[in-house]
Design a protein around this motif. Sequence first.
Motif, PDB file in Angstrom:
ATOM      1  N   HIS A 105       0.743  -1.333   0.014  1.00  0.00           N
ATOM      2  CA  HIS A 105      -0.031   0.014   0.084  1.00  0.00           C
ATOM      3  C   HIS A 105       0.773   1.247   0.067  1.00  0.00           C
ATOM      4  N   LEU A 106       2.002   1.184   0.700  1.00  0.00           N
ATOM      5  CA  LEU A 106       2.795   2.264   0.941  1.00  0.00           C
ATOM      6  C   LEU A 106       3.321   2.791  -0.367  1.00  0.00           C
ATOM      7  N   GLU A 107       3.683   1.664  -1.117  1.00  0.00           N
ATOM      8  CA  GLU A 107       4.645   1.888  -2.685  1.00  0.00           C
ATOM      9  C   GLU A 107       3.592   2.387  -3.514  1.00  0.00           C
ATOM     10  N   HIS A 108       2.629   1.429  -3.664  1.00  0.00           N
ATOM     11  CA  HIS A 108       1.586   1.675  -4.811  1.00  0.00           C
ATOM     12  C   HIS A 108       0.568   2.810  -4.573  1.00  0.00           C
ATOM     13  N   MET A 109      -0.019   2.941  -3.556  1.00  0.00           N
ATOM     14  CA  MET A 109      -1.208   3.592  -3.113  1.00  0.00           C
ATOM     15  C   MET A 109      -0.876   4.913  -2.554  1.00  0.00           C
ATOM     16  N   LEU A 110      -0.034   4.887  -1.418  1.00  0.00           N
ATOM     17  CA  LEU A 110      -0.274   6.179  -0.632  1.00  0.00           C
ATOM     18  C   LEU A 110       1.233   6.819  -1.185  1.00  0.00           C
ATOM     19  N   ARG A 111       2.172   5.888  -1.998  1.00  0.00           N
ATOM     20  CA  ARG A 111       3.420   6.753  -2.496  1.00  0.00           C
ATOM     21  C   ARG A 111       4.267   7.487  -1.314  1.00  0.00           C
ATOM     22  N   LYS A 112       4.263   6.925  -0.023  1.00  0.00           N
ATOM     23  CA  LYS A 112       4.882   7.574   1.000  1.00  0.00           C
ATOM     24  C   LYS A 112       5.918   6.493   1.697  1.00  0.00           C
ATOM     25  N   THR A 113       6.957   7.192   2.432  1.00  0.00           N
ATOM     26  CA  THR A 113       7.802   6.477   3.088  1.00  0.00           C
ATOM     27  C   THR A 113       7.129   5.946   4.299  1.00  0.00           C
ATOM     28  N   GLU A 114       7.848   5.125   5.135  1.00  0.00           N
ATOM     29  CA  GLU A 114       7.400   4.818   6.399  1.00  0.00           C
ATOM     30  C   GLU A 114       7.259   5.851   7.560  1.00  0.00           C
ATOM     31  N   ASP A 115       8.202   6.937   7.455  1.00  0.00           N
ATOM     32  CA  ASP A 115       8.372   8.058   8.253  1.00  0.00           C
ATOM     33  C   ASP A 115       7.261   8.925   7.849  1.00  0.00           C
ATOM     34  N   GLU A 116       6.997   9.061   6.503  1.00  0.00           N
ATOM     35  CA  GLU A 116       5.982   9.975   6.312  1.00  0.00           C
ATOM     36  C   GLU A 116       4.826   9.491   6.875  1.00  0.00           C
ATOM     37  N   VAL A 117       4.257   8.120   6.726  1.00  0.00           N
ATOM     38  CA  VAL A 117       3.016   7.663   7.163  1.00  0.00           C
ATOM     39  C   VAL A 117       2.990   7.904   8.734  1.00  0.00           C
ATOM     40  N   VAL A 118       4.118   7.815   9.517  1.00  0.00           N
ATOM     41  CA  VAL A 118       3.985   7.886  10.851  1.00  0.00           C
ATOM     42  C   VAL A 118       3.671   9.192  11.188  1.00  0.00           C
ATOM     43  N   SER A 119       4.552  10.143  10.517  1.00  0.00           N
ATOM     44  CA  SER A 119       4.086  11.580  10.804  1.00  0.00           C
ATOM     45  C   SER A 119       2.747  12.078  10.323  1.00  0.00           C
ATOM     46  N   ALA A 120       2.153  11.650   9.348  1.00  0.00           N
ATOM     47  CA  ALA A 120       0.915  12.175   9.039  1.00  0.00           C
ATOM     48  C   ALA A 120      -0.079  11.522  10.064  1.00  0.00           C
ATOM     49  N   SER A 121       0.033  10.266  10.307  1.00  0.00           N
ATOM     50  CA  SER A 121      -0.779   9.615  11.338  1.00  0.00           C
ATOM     51  C   SER A 121      -0.927  10.204  12.780  1.00  0.00           C
ATOM     52  N   VAL A 122       0.586  10.557  13.210  1.00  0.00           N
ATOM     53  CA  VAL A 122       0.508  11.317  14.450  1.00  0.00           C
ATOM     54  C   VAL A 122      -0.195  12.656  14.457  1.00  0.00           C
ATOM     55  N   GLU A 123       0.144  13.588  13.233  1.00  0.00           N
ATOM     56  CA  GLU A 123      -0.250  14.860  13.099  1.00  0.00           C
ATOM     57  C   GLU A 123      -2.134  14.628  13.367  1.00  0.00           C
ATOM     58  N   SER A 124      -2.456  13.528  12.463  1.00  0.00           N
ATOM     59  CA  SER A 124      -3.961  13.506  12.261  1.00  0.00           C
ATOM     60  C   SER A 124      -4.439  13.104  13.589  1.00  0.00           C
ATOM     61  N   VAL A 125      -4.077  12.152  14.147  1.00  0.00           N
ATOM     62  CA  VAL A 125      -4.534  11.642  15.454  1.00  0.00           C
ATOM     63  C   VAL A 125      -4.582  12.981  16.407  1.00  0.00           C
ATOM     64  N   ARG A 126      -3.723  13.595  16.644  1.00  0.00           N
ATOM     65  CA  ARG A 126      -3.686  14.719  17.366  1.00  0.00           C
ATOM     66  C   ARG A 126      -4.545  15.939  17.115  1.00  0.00           C
ATOM     67  N   LEU A 127      -4.752  16.078  15.855  1.00  0.00           N
ATOM     68  CA  LEU A 127      -5.760  17.053  15.144  1.00  0.00           C
ATOM     69  C   LEU A 127      -7.301  16.544  15.667  1.00  0.00           C
ATOM     70  N   ALA A 128      -7.472  15.040  15.395  1.00  0.00           N
ATOM     71  CA  ALA A 128      -8.640  14.300  15.682  1.00  0.00           C
ATOM     72  C   ALA A 128      -9.002  14.626  17.355  1.00  0.00           C
ATOM     73  N   ARG A 129      -7.918  14.515  18.244  1.00  0.00           N
ATOM     74  CA  ARG A 129      -8.301  14.539  19.555  1.00  0.00           C
ATOM     75  C   ARG A 129      -8.377  16.042  20.035  1.00  0.00           C
ATOM     76  N   GLU A 130      -8.147  17.136  18.956  1.00  0.00           N
ATOM     77  CA  GLU A 130      -8.691  18.502  19.107  1.00  0.00           C
ATOM     78  C   GLU A 130     -10.338  18.497  19.428  1.00  0.00           C
ATOM     79  N   TYR A 131     -10.970  17.513  18.625  1.00  0.00           N
ATOM     80  CA  TYR A 131     -12.579  17.463  18.431  1.00  0.00           C
ATOM     81  C   TYR A 131     -12.993  16.623  19.067  1.00  0.00           C
ATOM     82  N   THR A 132     -12.593  15.567  19.762  1.00  0.00           N
ATOM     83  CA  THR A 132     -13.079  14.380  20.751  1.00  0.00           C
ATOM     84  C   THR A 132     -12.057  13.626  21.351  1.00  0.00           C
ATOM     85  N   ASP A 133     -12.465  13.193  22.485  1.00  0.00           N
ATOM     86  CA  ASP A 133     -11.589  12.306  23.334  1.00  0.00           C
ATOM     87  C   ASP A 133     -11.579  10.963  22.799  1.00  0.00           C
TER      88      ASP A 133
END
Length: 513
Positions: A105-133
């Motif tokens: 999935h990373l290579e063919h679909m997201l076209r992201k490195t593992e580091d990029e996937v981790v940092s997008a996930s962390v940022e997104s979970v943090r952002l989601a937590r601003e709206y709900t616990d």
Amino acid sequence: MAHIRIFDTTLRDGEQTPGVALNTAQKIEIAKQLARLNVDIIEAGFPITSQGDFEAVDRIAREVRGPTICALARTARADIERAAQALERAERARIHVFTSGSKIHLEHMLRKTEDEVVSASVESVRLAREYTDDVEFSAQDCTRSELEFLIRLYGEAIAAGATTVNVPDTVGYGMPEEYAALIRALRERVPGAAAVHFSTHCHDDLGLAVANSLAAVGAGATQVECTLNGLGERAGNAALEEVVMALETRKDVWGHWTQIATRELYRSSRMVSMMTGTAVPPNKAVVGDNAFAHESGIHQDGVIKALETYEIMSAETVGRSAGVLVMGKHSGRRAFRRTLEELGYGELADDTVNALFKAFKDLADRKSSVTSDDIRALVEVETARVPQTYVLEAVQFQSGTGMTPVATVRLSTDTGSYEEAATGDGPVDAVYRALERITQVPIALEGYELRSVGSGKDALGEVTVRVSSEGRAVHGRGLSTDVVEASARAYVDVLNKLAAGVARLAAPAVTTP
Ligand code: KIV
Ligand code: ZN
């Protein structure tokens, strides 16, 4: 003994079943039924994908009380903000953030490195937590992912605020022992794992979705994601009714409980089948027509003496009752309403009850005994009705050995009453050609199913058709003691849905897992 949370994704993953199209009103109906079923979480949709999906999540969040309402979002700011906006009025809201975990999935679909996937996930979970616990995090394709990467990704997501971590077998590739081992390894090795819920999300490509979900429960998962009738992408998801009844019936093995009101299972299954136009196979566990039927003499003899000889759960536990005679043609309106209440339809509006009473009287004229299953079928058709632009006034046909089938159909619209005749390969084909001549609406039939409601020579026939029309996919359903008339009614249902705009593009604009 743990509480296993039932996360229903019929309205999101289930709606990704090929050919399924639900409008907002139908989604709200199903969500209200899911609340009666007492699921813990309803995944109501993926708001960024379309205005329709946004509206459905927003309305469900406003109108449905009891379960937590969840919305799906990719690891992107716009997705999360849109999900949060749709959930604003929910009693309890969950944002479900997902990415992918496998190299494929990373290579063919997201076209992201593992580091990029981790940092997008962390940022997104943090952002989601601003709206709900209450934030859930998933990485698609876990069963084809490297364990070390999943440990890192899930650990970071938990540190960023995820409260449930879901481990999808997106492609239905896992085997029960393997999947259980994956859940166990993650629970043991992901930092922070002890503080969160582990969840399963299994697809059924190899017919193992329920087995894998249960294996994961055995390994410590406390949430199961599933759909009614096992609907979902490709071969579908784990079937809610099967997971729940396996946990319930074999408590001795699992030792856990769910809060599901099991007596609502059958009604929920029928509603979803009806509204999505996907028939339930007769041999389907728990909710199929034959699930409690006994055919062989030895079995019949056994259950007459003691039900438990061949039944491991009772039909009543899942909300089914034998097709017993409940009413006849002399029954009055008050008795009819009481029967509706007994069948769990006490909340129907007066005008719906009036329309149902008329349909019941018409049926009682044509059928010697009207059963509870017949009444359920009438309710399902009536409550799914869209505005009637086209009304079927009459169908006549002639067919027989050695003759060309011919049909005449009369249809009324607000501009008048129209009649046409046509020949066809069979009586149903002839009826459909006559209807097409009248309406001039181009319709390609893609699926046709006929089932009998109950048994007996005068049993109701229920026809479900799946069609496409100018790039729109829609289904229709019709009931009658005459199967050709039921077929005509299913076609007219399609015409009315197309006229009411209750169809979806055959190829959705945004595809999701
Ligand atoms: O199958 C899958 O991976 C999904 C995720 C969005 C949970 O549906
Ligand atoms: Zn899925």
